[in-house]
Design a protein around this motif. Structure first.
Motif, PDB file in Angstrom:
ATOM      1  N   GLU A  96      69.210  72.086  80.761  1.00 47.13           N
ATOM      2  CA  GLU A  96      69.656  70.715  81.288  1.00 47.13           C
ATOM      3  C   GLU A  96      69.482  69.794  81.005  1.00 47.13           C
ATOM      4  O   GLU A  96      68.464  69.302  81.564  1.00 47.13           O
ATOM      5  CB  GLU A  96      70.386  71.100  82.242  1.00 47.13           C
ATOM      6  N   GLY A  97      69.725  68.628  80.171  1.00 50.97           N
ATOM      7  CA  GLY A  97      69.860  67.746  79.976  1.00 50.97           C
ATOM      8  C   GLY A  97      70.856  66.344  79.253  1.00 50.97           C
ATOM      9  O   GLY A  97      71.568  66.681  79.610  1.00 50.97           O
ATOM     10  N   SER A  98      70.327  65.650  79.294  1.00 52.99           N
ATOM     11  CA  SER A  98      71.079  64.470  78.352  1.00 52.99           C
ATOM     12  C   SER A  98      70.571  64.871  77.065  1.00 52.99           C
ATOM     13  O   SER A  98      69.883  65.210  76.333  1.00 52.99           O
ATOM     14  CB  SER A  98      70.926  62.961  78.836  1.00 52.99           C
ATOM     15  N   GLY A  99      71.433  64.809  76.348  1.00 56.95           N
ATOM     16  CA  GLY A  99      71.354  64.883  74.635  1.00 56.95           C
ATOM     17  C   GLY A  99      72.869  65.591  73.932  1.00 56.95           C
ATOM     18  O   GLY A  99      73.393  64.540  74.488  1.00 56.95           O
ATOM     19  N   LEU A 100      72.788  65.532  72.858  1.00 58.64           N
ATOM     20  CA  LEU A 100      73.762  65.432  71.667  1.00 58.64           C
ATOM     21  C   LEU A 100      74.892  66.498  71.625  1.00 58.64           C
ATOM     22  O   LEU A 100      74.066  67.964  71.286  1.00 58.64           O
ATOM     23  CB  LEU A 100      72.744  65.271  71.056  1.00 58.64           C
TER      24      LEU A 100
ATOM     25  N   LYS B  76      77.721  61.817  72.704  1.00 63.20           N
ATOM     26  CA  LYS B  76      76.402  61.790  73.131  1.00 63.20           C
ATOM     27  C   LYS B  76      76.960  62.173  74.290  1.00 63.20           C
ATOM     28  O   LYS B  76      77.938  61.711  74.844  1.00 63.20           O
ATOM     29  CB  LYS B  76      75.901  60.860  73.278  1.00 63.20           C
ATOM     30  N   LEU B  77      76.043  62.628  75.409  1.00 61.73           N
ATOM     31  CA  LEU B  77      76.609  63.170  76.895  1.00 61.73           C
ATOM     32  C   LEU B  77      74.977  62.776  77.500  1.00 61.73           C
ATOM     33  O   LEU B  77      74.310  63.208  77.239  1.00 61.73           O
ATOM     34  CB  LEU B  77      76.540  65.017  76.886  1.00 61.73           C
ATOM     35  N   ASP B  78      75.678  62.925  79.357  1.00 59.57           N
ATOM     36  CA  ASP B  78      74.440  62.479  80.189  1.00 59.57           C
ATOM     37  C   ASP B  78      74.226  64.544  80.503  1.00 59.57           C
ATOM     38  O   ASP B  78      72.931  64.088  81.239  1.00 59.57           O
ATOM     39  CB  ASP B  78      74.584  62.126  81.245  1.00 59.57           C
ATOM     40  N   LYS B  79      74.800  65.249  80.129  1.00 55.95           N
ATOM     41  CA  LYS B  79      74.517  66.221  80.947  1.00 55.95           C
ATOM     42  C   LYS B  79      75.284  67.300  79.994  1.00 55.95           C
ATOM     43  O   LYS B  79      76.530  67.655  79.804  1.00 55.95           O
ATOM     44  CB  LYS B  79      74.916  66.329  82.224  1.00 55.95           C
TER      45      LYS B  79
ATOM     46  N   HIS C 244      63.714  68.452  72.972  1.00 51.95           N
ATOM     47  CA  HIS C 244      64.002  69.552  74.074  1.00 51.95           C
ATOM     48  C   HIS C 244      63.998  70.744  73.278  1.00 51.95           C
ATOM     49  O   HIS C 244      63.232  72.229  73.978  1.00 51.95           O
ATOM     50  CB  HIS C 244      64.231  69.395  75.219  1.00 51.95           C
ATOM     51  N   GLY C 245      65.415  70.736  72.952  1.00 55.53           N
ATOM     52  CA  GLY C 245      66.260  72.412  72.507  1.00 55.53           C
ATOM     53  C   GLY C 245      67.217  72.070  72.596  1.00 55.53           C
ATOM     54  O   GLY C 245      67.873  71.706  72.496  1.00 55.53           O
ATOM     55  N   ILE C 246      67.798  73.437  71.623  1.00 55.91           N
ATOM     56  CA  ILE C 246      68.748  73.022  71.007  1.00 55.91           C
ATOM     57  C   ILE C 246      69.352  74.562  70.837  1.00 55.91           C
ATOM     58  O   ILE C 246      68.235  75.498  70.854  1.00 55.91           O
ATOM     59  CB  ILE C 246      68.381  73.061  69.341  1.00 55.91           C
ATOM     60  N   SER C 247      70.390  74.585  70.436  1.00 52.50           N
ATOM     61  CA  SER C 247      71.090  75.990  70.387  1.00 52.50           C
ATOM     62  C   SER C 247      72.148  75.559  69.651  1.00 52.50           C
ATOM     63  O   SER C 247      73.087  74.252  69.821  1.00 52.50           O
ATOM     64  CB  SER C 247      71.762  76.753  71.832  1.00 52.50           C
TER      65      SER C 247
ATOM     66  N   VAL D 212      71.780  69.716  71.660  1.00 51.49           N
ATOM     67  CA  VAL D 212      70.474  69.534  71.871  1.00 51.49           C
ATOM     68  C   VAL D 212      69.779  69.108  73.106  1.00 51.49           C
ATOM     69  O   VAL D 212      71.096  67.401  73.540  1.00 51.49           O
ATOM     70  CB  VAL D 212      69.995  68.368  70.453  1.00 51.49           C
ATOM     71  N   VAL D 213      69.311  69.257  74.015  1.00 55.04           N
ATOM     72  CA  VAL D 213      68.398  68.205  75.026  1.00 55.04           C
ATOM     73  C   VAL D 213      67.304  67.568  74.219  1.00 55.04           C
ATOM     74  O   VAL D 213      66.442  67.622  73.272  1.00 55.04           O
ATOM     75  CB  VAL D 213      68.065  68.829  76.266  1.00 55.04           C
ATOM     76  N   GLY D 214      68.150  65.878  74.367  1.00 52.82           N
ATOM     77  CA  GLY D 214      66.827  65.780  74.445  1.00 52.82           C
ATOM     78  C   GLY D 214      67.101  63.783  74.552  1.00 52.82           C
ATOM     79  O   GLY D 214      68.271  63.401  74.799  1.00 52.82           O
ATOM     80  N   ASP D 215      66.612  63.175  74.287  1.00 51.08           N
ATOM     81  CA  ASP D 215      66.893  61.583  73.929  1.00 51.08           C
ATOM     82  C   ASP D 215      68.424  61.593  72.706  1.00 51.08           C
ATOM     83  O   ASP D 215      68.180  61.045  71.790  1.00 51.08           O
ATOM     84  CB  ASP D 215      65.763  60.717  73.886  1.00 51.08           C
ATOM     85  N   PRO D 216      69.093  60.763  73.955  1.00 48.88           N
ATOM     86  CA  PRO D 216      71.304  61.294  72.523  1.00 48.88           C
ATOM     87  C   PRO D 216      70.214  60.126  71.388  1.00 48.88           C
ATOM     88  O   PRO D 216      70.894  59.984  70.458  1.00 48.88           O
ATOM     89  CB  PRO D 216      71.833  60.383  73.711  1.00 48.88           C
ATOM     90  N   ASN D 217      70.381  59.080  71.882  1.00 53.01           N
ATOM     91  CA  ASN D 217      69.938  57.784  71.526  1.00 53.01           C
ATOM     92  C   ASN D 217      69.174  58.167  69.531  1.00 53.01           C
ATOM     93  O   ASN D 217      69.437  57.904  68.397  1.00 53.01           O
ATOM     94  CB  ASN D 217      69.627  56.169  72.018  1.00 53.01           C
ATOM     95  N   VAL D 218      67.701  58.753  70.179  1.00 55.32           N
ATOM     96  CA  VAL D 218      66.825  58.357  69.354  1.00 55.32           C
ATOM     97  C   VAL D 218      67.332  59.763  68.146  1.00 55.32           C
ATOM     98  O   VAL D 218      67.253  59.529  67.051  1.00 55.32           O
ATOM     99  CB  VAL D 218      65.887  59.971  69.576  1.00 55.32           C
TER     100      VAL D 218
END
Lengths: 236, 118
Positions: free
Chosen positions: A101-105, A211-214, A143-146, A180-186
């Motif tokens: 779980e985390g911010s991501g795209l 882009k989502l925070d969670k 960090h993780g992709i589904s 995708v969990v990671g830095d959304p902007n990057v």
């Protein structure tokens, strides 16, 4: 007529201005001359020196990392068990065996409405394309992709079987929803930089990025991921 | 007599401690303005020693010379003639003239001998 008292002040003010101009001139000339007078060999030497410094700093970093690791892993037994558990869950999450779980795209790849005669060969996505996307995302620090709810693990295969794309052995179909969990902007800029939008536009696909925070990406649900591999015993 | 020198020192100190630098393309203007300003200050010292110092002449000379020198350099760039050489030449000659006169006056004062004065 100016009073006698003002005259020294005026003289001082003017000479201050002159001195200021002089110093500024001197400084800006010197600053420029310094960069100009260096030739390539000097620059190379400087580069060498900086690289040396860089290496030194890197060894420092690894040293402090080691130290930090030792601090985080106290030899005290009950604490070390906790640390080990935490480490295990972290590794599980990274390896795809636990939810993450985390911010991501969220990247959605879907068909653009298109005339029938344009369809056919050109409008299909192949395993290569998806692999390329996943690879770029990992390269951008994911960090993780589904994909459509299937977690991408280190041993996940994405390949064409017939006309379908299978992830491991599950068929995935359009629209593809890549979480995708990671830095959304990057992540987003990596996608844009690589020109995926244009790339998929050629095959009549549209990429929507949100882009989502969670974001929650599921764990890998397959079994028997590792069958022919055993840990090596130390000293054997 | 010492005021300009004190002022110069303060100015140089300020200039070095500030972070201002001049872009490359304007540097020739500033250098010529500095030359003009230096000429003005030596002219001021000279006129002070000759007892003909007038603050109005001094001030107007400072601003006028500085601007004229920079203006000449600017004009020269657009005309394709190295007009700033004219300014450098004029101010250089005047600088040395002024210095020579100042030197003579100082030597005359030091030895209490009036023959050094023109």
């Amino acid at each position: 007529m100016k009073s006698k008292k003002q005259i020294p002040l005026i003289i001082i003010a003017i000479s201050v201005i002159i001195g200021f101009m002089l110093a500024v001139q001197f400084k800006s000339y010197n600053a420029h001359a310094k960069t100009d007078s260096k030739d390539i060999s000097q620059i190379r030497q400087d580069l060498q020196k900086e690289m040396e410094r860089h290496r030194r700093i890197l060894t420092d970093i690894s040293k402090y990392d080691q130290l930090l690791y030792e601090y985080e892993n106290p030899l005290n037994h009950s604490d070390s068990l906790k640390v080990m558990k935490e480490e295990l869950s972290r590794i599980k999450a990274l390896g795809g065996l636990a939810e993450m779980e985390g911010s991501g795209l969220i990247i959605t790849i879907q068909n653009t409405p298109v005339d029938e005669e344009d369809g056919g060969y050109l409008s299909t996505i192949f395993d290569d394309d998806l692999r390329y996307v996943v690879n770029e995302l990992f390269g951008a620090g994911a960090h993780g992709i589904s994909i459509n709810g299937n977690r991408v693990t280190p041993t996940t295969a994405i390949r064409n079987v017939g006309d379908e794309i299978q992830m491991d052995t599950k068929i995935i179909r359009l629209p593809y929803e890549i979480k995708v969990v990671g830095d959304p902007n990057v992540l987003e800029s990596a996608m844009k930089l690589r020109g995926f939008e244009e790339y998929f536009a050629i095959v009549n696909k549209k990429i929507i990025m949100k882009k989502l925070d969670k974001i929650v990406i599921p764990a890998y649900d397959g079994k028997g991921m590792i069958r022919y591999m055993k840990p090596v015993k130390e000293g054997s | 007599m010492w005021l300009p020198i004190i002022g110069l020192i303060i100015g140089v100190f300020l200039g070095f401690s500030s972070e201002i630098t001049v872009p490359v393309e304007y540097r020739s203007y500033l250098s010529i303005a500095v030359l003009a300003a230096l000429d003005t200050i030596f002219g001021g010292i000279r006129s002070y020693l000759e007892n003909v110092f007038d603050i109005k002449v001094f001030m107007s000379g400072f601003f006028f010379n500085t601007l004229l020198a920079a203006g000449l350099a600017f004009l020269g760039v657009y005309m394709g003639i190295d007009l700033y050489l004219a300014a450098i030449f004029a101010f250089g000659v005047r600088l040395f003239n002024n210095l020579a006169v100042i030197r003579r006056i100082m030597i005359g004062r030091w030895f209490n001998d009036d023959t050094y004065r023109k």
